[in-house]
Each structure stands twice: as C-alpha cells, then as structure tokens.
Design a protein around this motif. Structure first.
Motif, PDB file in Angstrom:
ATOM      1  N   ASN A  46       0.804  -1.219   0.000  1.00 28.03           N
ATOM      2  CA  ASN A  46       0.000   0.000   0.000  1.00 28.03           C
ATOM      3  C   ASN A  46       0.837   1.270   0.000  1.00 28.03           C
ATOM      4  O   ASN A  46       0.286   2.366   0.070  1.00 28.03           O
ATOM      5  CB  ASN A  46      -0.926   0.016   1.216  1.00 28.03           C
ATOM      6  CG  ASN A  46      -2.021  -1.023   1.116  1.00 28.03           C
ATOM      7  OD1 ASN A  46      -2.374  -1.468   0.032  1.00 28.03           O
ATOM      8  ND2 ASN A  46      -2.547  -1.437   2.257  1.00 28.03           N
ATOM      9  N   ASP A  48       3.158   4.356  -1.267  1.00 23.16           N
ATOM     10  CA  ASP A  48       3.191   5.187  -2.478  1.00 23.16           C
ATOM     11  C   ASP A  48       4.570   5.050  -3.109  1.00 23.16           C
ATOM     12  O   ASP A  48       5.554   5.588  -2.611  1.00 23.16           O
ATOM     13  CB  ASP A  48       2.894   6.641  -2.118  1.00 23.16           C
ATOM     14  CG  ASP A  48       2.706   7.508  -3.356  1.00 23.16           C
ATOM     15  OD1 ASP A  48       2.936   7.003  -4.474  1.00 23.16           O
ATOM     16  OD2 ASP A  48       2.318   8.676  -3.219  1.00 23.16           O
ATOM     17  N   HIS A 150      -8.720  13.998   3.021  1.00 22.17           N
ATOM     18  CA  HIS A 150      -7.963  14.730   2.005  1.00 22.17           C
ATOM     19  C   HIS A 150      -6.529  15.002   2.457  1.00 22.17           C
ATOM     20  O   HIS A 150      -5.605  15.020   1.641  1.00 22.17           O
ATOM     21  CB  HIS A 150      -8.679  16.046   1.681  1.00 22.17           C
ATOM     22  CG  HIS A 150      -7.932  16.927   0.737  1.00 22.17           C
ATOM     23  ND1 HIS A 150      -7.841  16.661  -0.625  1.00 22.17           N
ATOM     24  CD2 HIS A 150      -7.201  18.061   0.944  1.00 22.17           C
ATOM     25  CE1 HIS A 150      -7.104  17.595  -1.206  1.00 22.17           C
ATOM     26  NE2 HIS A 150      -6.711  18.458  -0.286  1.00 22.17           N
ATOM     27  N   THR A 245     -13.169   4.005   3.759  1.00 25.21           N
ATOM     28  CA  THR A 245     -12.934   4.615   2.445  1.00 25.21           C
ATOM     29  C   THR A 245     -11.444   4.719   2.152  1.00 25.21           C
ATOM     30  O   THR A 245     -10.995   4.488   1.021  1.00 25.21           O
ATOM     31  CB  THR A 245     -13.574   6.005   2.399  1.00 25.21           C
ATOM     32  OG1 THR A 245     -14.970   5.892   2.703  1.00 25.21           O
ATOM     33  CG2 THR A 245     -13.402   6.639   1.024  1.00 25.21           C
ATOM     34  N   TRP A 246     -10.654   5.058   3.161  1.00 27.50           N
ATOM     35  CA  TRP A 246      -9.207   5.141   2.997  1.00 27.50           C
ATOM     36  C   TRP A 246      -8.626   3.780   2.626  1.00 27.50           C
ATOM     37  O   TRP A 246      -7.706   3.697   1.797  1.00 27.50           O
ATOM     38  CB  TRP A 246      -8.588   5.670   4.286  1.00 27.50           C
ATOM     39  CG  TRP A 246      -7.088   5.661   4.326  1.00 27.50           C
ATOM     40  CD1 TRP A 246      -6.295   4.920   5.155  1.00 27.50           C
ATOM     41  CD2 TRP A 246      -6.193   6.439   3.513  1.00 27.50           C
ATOM     42  NE1 TRP A 246      -4.969   5.186   4.915  1.00 27.50           N
ATOM     43  CE2 TRP A 246      -4.873   6.104   3.914  1.00 27.50           C
ATOM     44  CE3 TRP A 246      -6.385   7.369   2.503  1.00 27.50           C
ATOM     45  CZ2 TRP A 246      -3.760   6.682   3.326  1.00 27.50           C
ATOM     46  CZ3 TRP A 246      -5.263   7.941   1.909  1.00 27.50           C
ATOM     47  CH2 TRP A 246      -3.976   7.601   2.330  1.00 27.50           C
ATOM     48  N   ILE A 249      -9.143   3.320  -1.003  1.00 30.53           N
ATOM     49  CA  ILE A 249      -8.191   4.127  -1.772  1.00 30.53           C
ATOM     50  C   ILE A 249      -6.829   3.435  -1.830  1.00 30.53           C
ATOM     51  O   ILE A 249      -6.175   3.399  -2.875  1.00 30.53           O
ATOM     52  CB  ILE A 249      -8.072   5.528  -1.148  1.00 30.53           C
ATOM     53  CG1 ILE A 249      -9.390   6.287  -1.299  1.00 30.53           C
ATOM     54  CG2 ILE A 249      -6.931   6.315  -1.791  1.00 30.53           C
ATOM     55  CD1 ILE A 249      -9.410   7.628  -0.615  1.00 30.53           C
ATOM     56  N   LEU A 250      -6.397   2.888  -0.701  1.00 30.99           N
ATOM     57  CA  LEU A 250      -5.111   2.187  -0.676  1.00 30.99           C
ATOM     58  C   LEU A 250      -5.126   0.956  -1.574  1.00 30.99           C
ATOM     59  O   LEU A 250      -4.153   0.683  -2.290  1.00 30.99           O
ATOM     60  CB  LEU A 250      -4.766   1.788   0.762  1.00 30.99           C
ATOM     61  CG  LEU A 250      -4.466   2.931   1.739  1.00 30.99           C
ATOM     62  CD1 LEU A 250      -4.252   2.373   3.142  1.00 30.99           C
ATOM     63  CD2 LEU A 250      -3.252   3.723   1.293  1.00 30.99           C
ATOM     64  N   ALA A 252      -7.029   0.483  -4.225  1.00 26.41           N
ATOM     65  CA  ALA A 252      -7.040   0.925  -5.622  1.00 26.41           C
ATOM     66  C   ALA A 252      -5.659   1.406  -6.055  1.00 26.41           C
ATOM     67  O   ALA A 252      -5.218   1.133  -7.177  1.00 26.41           O
ATOM     68  CB  ALA A 252      -8.072   2.043  -5.797  1.00 26.41           C
ATOM     69  N   ARG A 253      -4.981   2.108  -5.163  1.00 27.26           N
ATOM     70  CA  ARG A 253      -3.633   2.576  -5.503  1.00 27.26           C
ATOM     71  C   ARG A 253      -2.670   1.414  -5.689  1.00 27.26           C
ATOM     72  O   ARG A 253      -1.780   1.450  -6.556  1.00 27.26           O
ATOM     73  CB  ARG A 253      -3.124   3.513  -4.402  1.00 27.26           C
ATOM     74  CG  ARG A 253      -1.820   4.202  -4.729  1.00 27.26           C
ATOM     75  CD  ARG A 253      -1.511   5.273  -3.704  1.00 27.26           C
ATOM     76  NE  ARG A 253      -1.249   4.724  -2.383  1.00 27.26           N
ATOM     77  CZ  ARG A 253      -0.992   5.461  -1.298  1.00 27.26           C
ATOM     78  NH1 ARG A 253      -0.993   6.781  -1.408  1.00 27.26           N
ATOM     79  NH2 ARG A 253      -0.769   4.904  -0.135  1.00 27.26           N
TER      80      ARG A 253
END
Length: 319
Positions: A46, A48, A150, A245-246, A249-250, A252-253
């Motif tokens: 997860n 970046d 955000h 939700t976070w 997002i992780l 999907a990333r």
C-alpha cells in the motif's frame, strides 16, 4: 383529500445511510506464550511508490519484520487518558495536553509533534517544546472527515519524510560499498507524537490510517492495535467510514501500481475502448446458430418467472 393508493411495502422517506461498521474491542489480557492477534508486519503493497521505496520502508520501520502490541486494557487507569501512549516504536498518540510534559518528551526522544485541530490558534506548549527540546511541530487543519481524508496522504508523507531525514542526518557512507549506515551506539531514531484535543478520536484515526498504509492492515485491525494500547480511544461512525474509504483508496492505488507498466512500452500501452460491446456483437454472423444464441442468453433465465413489483397499488375508495 382521500388517497386512492397505498404503498406495496414499507419504506422510509429519509436518505439511505451507510451500514454500521463495528470494531470488536478486545478486553481480556493476552495469555503469555499464546498466539497474538495484535501483530503488525511491514508491507510495501500500500506504499506510495512515487514517494517511498522499499529501502525507505525498511528504514522507517527499523528493519523489524514483526511488531507486537502490548495489551494494556487490563491495567488501564482513568488518569492514563491524559497521557500519551506508544503505539509503534516510532509513533505515539495522545491528547494535546501531553505536550506540556517536557520530561516525557525528552525521555521518549520525541522529535516531531503533529497537532490535529479545527482551529487556527497556535499552541504555546508546542512552541515551548520546539524552543527547549528542538522538536519539529506540524499542524493538520481539520474541519470535518472530508478534509481529514484529504489531508491523510500529506500527513503520512510528512511523518515518513521526517523519520527518513532523522536517519539520513546521522548516517555516513560506508567505504566498502558506498552504502549509507548509522552507528548503533550513537544513533537516535526519529519519533512522532500525534495529538488532538482529547487524543481519542482524530489523532488515533490518523495513526490508524498510517498503520493501514505502512503495514497493510484493515481499518478494523488497525483500530484494534491502537485500542489495546490506548484503551480510551473512541472512534465514531463517521471516522470509521472514513477509514473504510481510505482502505479502498489504498487498495485501488496498489492495483494501479501493480498494473502500471513502463511509459511508452508495449506492456503499459493499452488500446482505448470507445464503447462497450453489446451482447449480440459477440456473435459473428457466420457462426450464428440457435444453439449459440441460447448459450449467450442463458443469463437471462434468472429473470424469468419474476413477478413485476409496483411500489404502490390502488385501493378501493371508501363508500
């Protein structure tokens, strides 16, 4: 005016709400020698990739393969809610009043303090800690859960970059292979304290999001890992939904990072689809037979035999 219709099924006029997200908080002390469920394992899945490498992740986590949480729920006291607790070896969580305890900050070796707040008033305690102990201070402005999610990528990146900066400022180049190493006898690891007004909601949510990003845990296991060490944590439904939700997002990333190929290469280049094919486009004219047509339409059989549902039905007027 009398109505000549009635609803066919019960319904509500309010807007649909998301399902409740429950987190089971463990209350019993973990037995010595038993298999622990409060274990973190660093995961690069997860992370970046544009800001963090696998080597950076190893530096941040101290090259530890497993981190076990100490269950403090059985020995928890009410006074402990006013103090800060260590969640990871380099990450602490607590109320903003814990910044006043300069002796605690010095003994634990805190190098950065993050204050999550919904006001722009400066903290005198943070200014004092920065002046006397040289601690770096950061503010995270939050007016709601939407703004909090955000700010999560930037806040997590701030923590990681600070830990890497502390490591690299003490590292020196090895003469043999050019690798940057530190002297274990003199090395002091960077440590971050995340605080909010109570230390029970916003700051634990950020720490949970950090655990999800760096260790790959689900939001439920991340919250559990924090609760067993700071028992007064109380994350409401909106923060739980934000963490869920976070997590999406992780995920999907991570999928995008795995599927992304080199720019301009045959692996990364994919044809652009202009429109979605209809089911009849999958059947070529020369191969069109009744049997093949049935095979393509088998999915429609599950809709056969269903009665039409009308939300309202007519009722006879009263005489």
């Amino acid at each position: 005016m009398k109505k000549n219709f009635a609803p066919s099924a019960p319904y509500s006029r309010r807007a649909p709400s998301p399902p409740a997200l429950e987190v089971r908080y463990p209350l019993m002390r973990r037995r010595a020698g038993s298999e622990s469920q409060f274990v973190l394992v660093p995961s690069y899945e997860n992370a970046d990739a544009g800001q963090l490498t696998a080597e950076d992740l190893s530096i941040i986590t101290g090259n530890e393969t497993r981190l076990i949480a100490e269950n403090k729920s059985a020995d928890w006291r009410y006074e402990d809610r006013r103090k800060a607790q260590r969640v990871l070896d380099f990450l602490y969580v607590g109320p903003v009043t814990a910044i006043r305890d300069l002796q605690f900050l010095q003994n634990e070796g805190i190098t950065m303090i993050i204050i999550v707040r919904n006001t722009r008033l400066p903290s005198r305690s943070l200014e004092m800690a920065s002046q006397q102990l040289g601690i770096v201070g950061e503010y995270v402005e939050v007016m709601g859960t939407q703004q909090l999610i955000h700010n999560l990528p930037k806040t997590i990146s701030t923590i990681n970059q600070h830990l890497l900066h502390v490591y690299r400022s003490q590292a020196h180049q090895c003469t043999l292979d050019g690798e940057m190493v530190v002297d274990p006898a003199t090395f002091k690891r960077g440590k971050v304290l995340v605080t909010c007004e109570s230390g029970n909601e916003l700051s634990p949510a950020i720490v949970a999001a950090y655990i999800m990003a760096v260790y790959g845990n689900s939001f439920e296991s991340a919250v559990q890992f924090i609760v067993v060490q700071r028992f007064c944590v109380s994350i409401d439904a909106s923060l739980k939904q934000m963490l869920c939700t976070w997590g999406g997002i992780l995920n999907a990333r991570a999928v995008v990072s795995r599927d992304r190929g080199p720019v301009g290469s045959e692996v990364g280049a994919r044809p652009i689809k202009t429109a979605k094919r209809a089911i009849h486009d999958t059947i070529s004219p020369e191969d069109h037979t009744p049997d093949q047509d049935k095979s393509h339409m088998q999915d429609q059989e599950r809709f056969c035999g269903r009665e039409a549902f009308a939300p309202f039905h007519d009722v006879a007027p009263e005489s």
